[in-house]
Design an enzyme around this catalytic site. Structure first.
Site, PDB file in Angstrom:
ATOM      1  CE  LYS A  79      -8.024  -2.313 -12.139  1.00  0.00           C
ATOM      2  NZ  LYS A  79      -7.526  -3.025 -10.938  1.00  0.00           N
ATOM      3  CB  SER A 154      -3.799  -1.769 -10.631  1.00  0.00           C
ATOM      4  OG  SER A 154      -4.816  -2.716 -10.320  1.00  0.00           O
ATOM      5  CB  SER A 178      -5.708  -3.304  -7.263  1.00  0.00           C
ATOM      6  OG  SER A 178      -4.362  -3.355  -7.630  1.00  0.00           O
TER       7      SER A 178
HETATM    8  N1  GLN Z   1      -0.056  -3.709  -6.335  1.00  0.00           N
HETATM    9  C1  GLN Z   1      -0.160  -5.128  -6.364  1.00  0.00           C
HETATM   10  C2  GLN Z   1       0.566  -5.658  -7.565  1.00  0.00           C
HETATM   11  O1  GLN Z   1       1.241  -4.902  -8.165  1.00  0.00           O
HETATM   12  C3  GLN Z   1      -1.605  -5.527  -6.382  1.00  0.00           C
HETATM   13  C4  GLN Z   1      -2.245  -5.372  -7.683  1.00  0.00           C
HETATM   14  C5  GLN Z   1      -3.694  -5.682  -7.674  1.00  0.00           C
HETATM   15  O2  GLN Z   1      -4.301  -5.843  -6.622  1.00  0.00           O
HETATM   16  N2  GLN Z   1      -4.239  -5.827  -8.864  1.00  0.00           N
HETATM   17  O3  GLN Z   1       0.496  -6.786  -7.894  1.00  0.00           O
END
Ligand code: GLN
Length: 479
Positions: A79, A154, A178
């Site tokens: 990532k 994400s 994410s």
């Molecule tokens: N979707 C969640 C957010 O927008 C989690 C994001 C993540 O785990 N990095 O914060």
């Protein structure tokens, strides 16, 4: 390519390399070819590294000398928020578009020591804020199961890379889901381990008390293999857990009591997802596991607490991007103007929204009302889970929920940020509590004519990852 690498598990790839069925170079060439074929459609990678074959040759030399370890020669996607010294890392943001990392993350050092081959960096929502990988400053990643849908986020680039065969395994990061949510949307396995088991040193931070790096792979064993390489105590991360505490148990059990907090998912879960979840529970029961209804009375406040704690921490973490020290610099009329212009132009809409929210929450006079309160709620939620797992009473061994309330949604479908936030309702609790959780595919559902994967999530007590792997493997036998 004579060997169909994408059909082999990580263990089989390791075996193939050590018995010289193929070389690390051939393996990497195979993956580069698939990337060449598919990445322009899926857009999982932001960059494919130019030294992949050089890394593979090094691995081959090492294997030849008989000095290979578990991951020597195994390609892995990363990532775009994990630092590799000398390489670009952008966290999906314009503000870091030209930034090159000054040092390597601890996980990178560990993987490098093991001889893994880094394929490239995968797309993500800007600064890991999002659930769809639509909020990258650079491109929108597509779901390989239906190109009109999102891969989740994400870490959507990492999940899409694995699901489309462009990498055997990938790393993501998980602050509120994410890793697990995109794994669920793409039909992969994703692990968010106990907070503190994997070092955060060299991860571009979102919410420091919530973030964990973890693997996304095709099978539970693949994910377990990578987790065992990247985990461990790190003096560079003050929240890392000492090695002598891990694992908390080496379980001899083969059957478990699985708690199901049904009251938690009465609201808003797709009928088809629920059917698939119940079918999986039934199968687990027929394999000898015990299913038990449980209650987590405060878990319904999880998302509200998360959207206070996470933006508060994000706003402080992102304060360092001032247009002076890292990345984009826009010249203003004075220093303050430099800050305003650089941050205004460098950060996307969702990031600015969360910085505003976070600074408001932490401002004098509001700190106790919001941040203090959210932390008190966090304590209550942790207590709920501790009670559910209570070994002195009739506690359960693990807790099961669907990973997400719906299968992958369409690109552009969730333009309202609040509806996007709801997609993490079942994944956020593991970050709020620090507990380990695994998403495993539980078959497919039909949604508007598309056949889409959905995930089954298992949560275990602190440092009991072995239970996740054991139950995850039983689920794999069902589906
Ligand atoms: N979707 C969640 C957010 O927008 C989690 C994001 C993540 O785990 N990095 O914060």
């Amino acid at each position: 390519m004579s060997i169909e690498f994408t059909t082999l598990s990580l263990a089989e790839l390791v075996e193939g390399l050590s018995s010289k069925d193929f070389s690390a170079r051939e393996l990497s060439e195979g993956y580069l070819k698939i990337i060449d074929d598919k990445n322009s459609d899926v857009d999982a990678y932001l960059e494919v590294f130019d030294d992949v074959l050089r890394q593979a040759d090094k691995a081959d030399k090492r294997l030849k000398r008989g000095e290979g370890s578990t991951l020597t020669g195994i390609p892995i996607a990363l990532k775009d928020n994990i630092l590799i010294e000398g390489k670009h890392v952008s966290a999906g943001s314009k503000i870091l578009e030209k930034y090159k990392a000054a040092y390597s993350a601890t996980v990178i050092r560990k993987l490098k020591d093991a001889g893994a081959v880094f394929l490239g960096r995968t797309n993500m929502d800007e600064f890991a804020m999002g659930s769809s990988t639509e909020h990258s400053a650079f491109t929108i990643t597509k779901n390989p199961h239906d190109m009109t849908r999102v891969p989740g986020g994400s870490s959507g680039g990492s999940a899409a890379a694995v699901a489309s065969g462009m990498a055997p395994v990938a790393l993501g990061s998980d602050t509120g889901g994410s890793i697990r949510q995109p794994a669920s949307f793409c039909g992969c396995v994703g692990l968010k381990s106990t907070y503190g088991t994997v070092s955060r040193h060299g991860l571009i931070a979102l919410g420091s008390s919530l973030d964990q790096i973890g693997p996304i792979g095709r099978t539970v064993s693949d994910v377990e293999l990578v987790f065992n390489v990247i985990r461990g105590e790190d003096p560079l991360d003050s929240t890392s857990i000492p090695n002598d505490r891990y694992p908390r148990e080496v379980s001899q059990d083969t059957t478990y009591t699985i708690g199901v907090p049904r009251g938690f998912f009465e609201r808003g879960v797709d009928r088809e997802v629920l059917l698939q979840f119940d079918k999986t529970l039934k199968e687990l029961e027929s394999k000898g596991h015990t299913i038990k209804d449980i209650e987590l009375p405060n878990v319904k406040y999880c998302l509200s607490a998360y959207y206070i704690i996470m933006p508060a921490e994000a706003s402080t973490n992102l304060a360092r991007f001032d247009g002076v020290r890292y990345g984009l610099h826009v010249e203003g009329e004075n220093l303050f103007d430099d800050y305003v212009k650089s941050r205004g132009r460098g950060f996307g809409k969702e990031v600015r929204r969360r910085i505003l929210l976070g600074t408001y929450i932490l401002s004098a006079g509001y700190y106790d009302t919001y941040y203090g309160k959210a932390n008190a709620v966090r304590r209550l939620i942790k207590d709920d889970f501790n009670q559910a797992f209570d070994v002195s009473g009739d506690g359960v061994d693990v807790i099961a929920t669907p990973t997400t309330p719906t299968p992958a949604f369409g690109i552009g479908e969730k333009s309202d940020p609040l509806s996007m936030y709801l997609s993490d309702i079942f994944t956020v609790p593991a970050n709020i509590t620090g507990l380990p959780a695994l998403s495993v595919p539980m078959g497919t559902v039909l949604d508007k004519g598309a056949t889409l994967p959905v995930g089954f999530q298992i949560t275990a007590p602190i440092l009991c990852e072995d239970r996740l792997f054991a139950i995850g493997k039983s689920i794999e036998q069902i589906h």
